[in-house]
Motif scaffolding. Structure first.
Motif, PDB file in Angstrom:
ATOM      1  N   ASP A  99       0.816  -1.213   0.000  1.00  0.00           N
ATOM      2  CA  ASP A  99       0.000   0.000   0.000  1.00  0.00           C
ATOM      3  C   ASP A  99       0.853   1.268   0.000  1.00  0.00           C
ATOM      4  O   ASP A  99       0.576   2.212  -0.754  1.00  0.00           O
ATOM      5  N   GLU A 100       1.865   1.309   0.846  1.00  0.00           N
ATOM      6  CA  GLU A 100       2.693   2.520   0.967  1.00  0.00           C
ATOM      7  C   GLU A 100       3.350   2.866  -0.359  1.00  0.00           C
ATOM      8  O   GLU A 100       3.369   4.030  -0.787  1.00  0.00           O
ATOM      9  N   ILE A 101       3.906   1.859  -1.030  1.00  0.00           N
ATOM     10  CA  ILE A 101       4.609   2.104  -2.284  1.00  0.00           C
ATOM     11  C   ILE A 101       3.617   2.440  -3.393  1.00  0.00           C
ATOM     12  O   ILE A 101       3.850   3.342  -4.209  1.00  0.00           O
ATOM     13  N   GLU A 102       2.494   1.735  -3.433  1.00  0.00           N
ATOM     14  CA  GLU A 102       1.482   2.031  -4.446  1.00  0.00           C
ATOM     15  C   GLU A 102       0.971   3.460  -4.316  1.00  0.00           C
ATOM     16  O   GLU A 102       0.801   4.165  -5.311  1.00  0.00           O
ATOM     17  N   THR A 103       0.747   3.911  -3.076  1.00  0.00           N
ATOM     18  CA  THR A 103       0.270   5.274  -2.847  1.00  0.00           C
ATOM     19  C   THR A 103       1.296   6.292  -3.312  1.00  0.00           C
ATOM     20  O   THR A 103       0.959   7.310  -3.940  1.00  0.00           O
ATOM     21  N   ARG A 104       2.574   6.027  -3.011  1.00  0.00           N
ATOM     22  CA  ARG A 104       3.642   6.939  -3.419  1.00  0.00           C
ATOM     23  C   ARG A 104       3.741   7.022  -4.944  1.00  0.00           C
ATOM     24  O   ARG A 104       3.865   8.113  -5.508  1.00  0.00           O
ATOM     25  N   ILE A 105       3.661   5.895  -5.622  1.00  0.00           N
ATOM     26  CA  ILE A 105       3.799   5.900  -7.073  1.00  0.00           C
ATOM     27  C   ILE A 105       2.588   6.554  -7.734  1.00  0.00           C
ATOM     28  O   ILE A 105       2.720   7.299  -8.709  1.00  0.00           O
ATOM     29  N   GLU A 106       1.391   6.315  -7.195  1.00  0.00           N
ATOM     30  CA  GLU A 106       0.206   6.986  -7.723  1.00  0.00           C
ATOM     31  C   GLU A 106       0.350   8.508  -7.588  1.00  0.00           C
ATOM     32  O   GLU A 106      -0.014   9.273  -8.491  1.00  0.00           O
ATOM     33  N   ALA A 107       0.924   8.950  -6.450  1.00  0.00           N
ATOM     34  CA  ALA A 107       1.151  10.386  -6.260  1.00  0.00           C
ATOM     35  C   ALA A 107       2.151  10.916  -7.283  1.00  0.00           C
ATOM     36  O   ALA A 107       1.992  12.032  -7.807  1.00  0.00           O
ATOM     37  N   LEU A 108       3.191  10.120  -7.598  1.00  0.00           N
ATOM     38  CA  LEU A 108       4.166  10.530  -8.607  1.00  0.00           C
ATOM     39  C   LEU A 108       3.507  10.671  -9.975  1.00  0.00           C
ATOM     40  O   LEU A 108       3.825  11.599 -10.728  1.00  0.00           O
ATOM     41  N   ILE A 109       2.615   9.757 -10.300  1.00  0.00           N
ATOM     42  CA  ILE A 109       1.901   9.845 -11.575  1.00  0.00           C
ATOM     43  C   ILE A 109       1.089  11.144 -11.639  1.00  0.00           C
ATOM     44  O   ILE A 109       1.114  11.865 -12.645  1.00  0.00           O
ATOM     45  N   GLN A 110       0.393  11.452 -10.546  1.00  0.00           N
ATOM     46  CA  GLN A 110      -0.403  12.682 -10.509  1.00  0.00           C
ATOM     47  C   GLN A 110       0.498  13.912 -10.637  1.00  0.00           C
ATOM     48  O   GLN A 110       0.142  14.890 -11.316  1.00  0.00           O
ATOM     49  N   GLU A 111       1.662  13.875  -9.986  1.00  0.00           N
ATOM     50  CA  GLU A 111       2.604  14.996 -10.066  1.00  0.00           C
ATOM     51  C   GLU A 111       3.108  15.185 -11.494  1.00  0.00           C
ATOM     52  O   GLU A 111       3.240  16.314 -11.986  1.00  0.00           O
ATOM     53  N   GLU A 112       3.429  14.069 -12.161  1.00  0.00           N
ATOM     54  CA  GLU A 112       3.904  14.152 -13.538  1.00  0.00           C
ATOM     55  C   GLU A 112       2.842  14.758 -14.442  1.00  0.00           C
ATOM     56  O   GLU A 112       3.137  15.619 -15.284  1.00  0.00           O
TER      57      GLU A 112
END
Length: 400
Positions: A372-385
């Motif tokens: 969950d922690e890593i998935e949340t972080r990567i989803e946030a990176l996608i939104q940032e991009e």
């Protein structure tokens, strides 16, 4: 030089096309400096990767080039001392196949060795945080991840900061073990990173191997998995998001060697901004003794703006016809107009509809991480991009 001599000179260079025929050596001197004509370098950003092609004394694991913070690993008692090139396990699976890997092997005397004890199941992810301390420092590393028989675990390499970093990762999944391995490239934009992953999966063992790349100027992560044991299995997943001027690359190799092995490869890329480039090359080799092989590889790329380039090259080499199945697929294109039409017909504004399409496309990979922690972080990176993108208008062309 005479005309005959010119012809002979040209004949000396014969590109190696088959992935299984590439040379390997622990000696950097055995590799010529790449020119860009070589099949494994012609799509790479050699200009930016140039600092990693110099054989010189550099920073090492535990020194100033890369700061290593290892979470949960010490508490689990899985760090093993690995001093010197002749240390136990080091080199059991890994042999350099290009110049940066050979230099990293030579210049890094001590390895970071993570060993999961036999029969032990570790529910908590073992996270190694690797922080680059300067893009002007050429750092090298050798990392060993060894899952002993019957063990179960997840190991994460999380890269941040700035670096000129050559990295070798040696992965051994012994009989009956199950290992989830995730490498996240979350670098600053001035980073150059070349990493070679080589893995062996033994009898009735399983490896999930994931590469997630967002940050960095030029990032080349090339994973190789050898399905050695009977009944061995691997899933190889990748996700890359290239912005303006970024070069992301993965050359994937899956070798079916043992009987009744199963392999699945799925890599996805998204590109936006002028000069963004993503390179994916997928090679599958089904060996002569690999009866009962079941193998498939696929790459999909989504082009968000004009001025980008995606290279997608799947290859399949079969030396045994007694198999369950083998195939590959590749697709690069812009938004699906039907998806956009459906979302807009439901009252969703165009910009939001485009964002939903991109997120949905990439999240298929993210959701396979299982943390969950890593998935949340990567989803946030996608939104940032996506938020940082100048435009999400459909590209006129799908890229080259």
């Amino acid at each position: 030089m005479t005309t005959t001599e010119n012809v002979r000179s040209e004949e000396k260079f014969v590109p190696i096309q088959t992935r299984s025929e590439r040379p390997s050596s622990f000696e950097p001197a055995d590799f010529e400096t790449p020119t860009g004509r070589e099949v494994n370098w012609k799509h790479s950003d050699l200009k930016r990767l140039a600092p990693l092609l110099v054989d010189e004394a550099t920073e090492n694991i535990g020194h100033d080039g890369i700061r290593y913070g290892v979470e949960a690993i010490d508490a689990a008692g899985v760090l093993v001392e690995s001093t010197g090139h002749e240390a136990a396990v080091r080199g059991e699976v890994f042999t350099p196949e290009d110049l940066p890997a050979a230099i990293a092997w030579k210049q890094c005397s001590n390895a970071l060795h993570i060993q999961i004890p036999e029969g032990k199941s570790i529910g908590e992810p073992l996270v190694a945080r690797l922080e680059g301390l300067g893009a002007d420092i050429h750092a090298n590393a050798h990392i060993i991840v060894e899952a002993l028989p019957g063990s179960q675990s997840t190991v994460v390499l999380h890269h941040t900061g700035s670096a000129a970093y050559a990295q070798n990762v040696e992965i051994i999944v012994r009989d009956g073990a199950r290992l989830n391995f995730i490498s996240v490239q979350d670098w600053e934009d001035d980073t150059v990173h070349a990493s070679a992953h080589q893995a062996r999966v033994d009898s009735d063992a399983y490896l999930k191997h994931m590469v997630v790349s967002f940050g960095g100027g030029a990032v080349r992560v090339n994973p190789s998995v050898r399905l050695h044991g009977t009944g061995s299995e691997t899933e190889m997943y990748g996700l890359a998001f290239a912005d303006s001027g970024q070069h992301m690359e993965s050359q994937v190799f899956m070798f079916h060697e043992g009987e009744n092995t199963t392999g699945n490869v799925l890599y996805k890329g998204a590109l936006q901004g002028k000069g963004a480039r993503y390179v994916w090359i997928g090679d599958v080799l089904i060996g002569e003794g690999a009866n009962g092989t079941d193998s498939y590889e696929k790459n999909q790329n989504l082009v968000l703006t004009d001025g980008t380039r995606a290279d997608s090259i799947p290859n399949l080499e079969i030396k045994n016809g007694n198999i369950e199945g083998a195939g590959h697929a590749s697709a690069t294109g812009r938004f699906d107009d039907e998806q956009l039409f459906y979302l807009r017909s439901r009252g969703i504004p165009e910009d939001e509809a485009r964002r939903l399409v991109v997120v949905g496309f990439l999240m298929e990979i993210v959701q396979k991480i299982g943390i969950d922690e890593i998935e949340t972080r990567i989803e946030a990176l996608i939104q940032e991009e996506l938020a940082a993108g100048a435009s999400l208008a459909p590209a006129a062309k799908a890229g080259a």
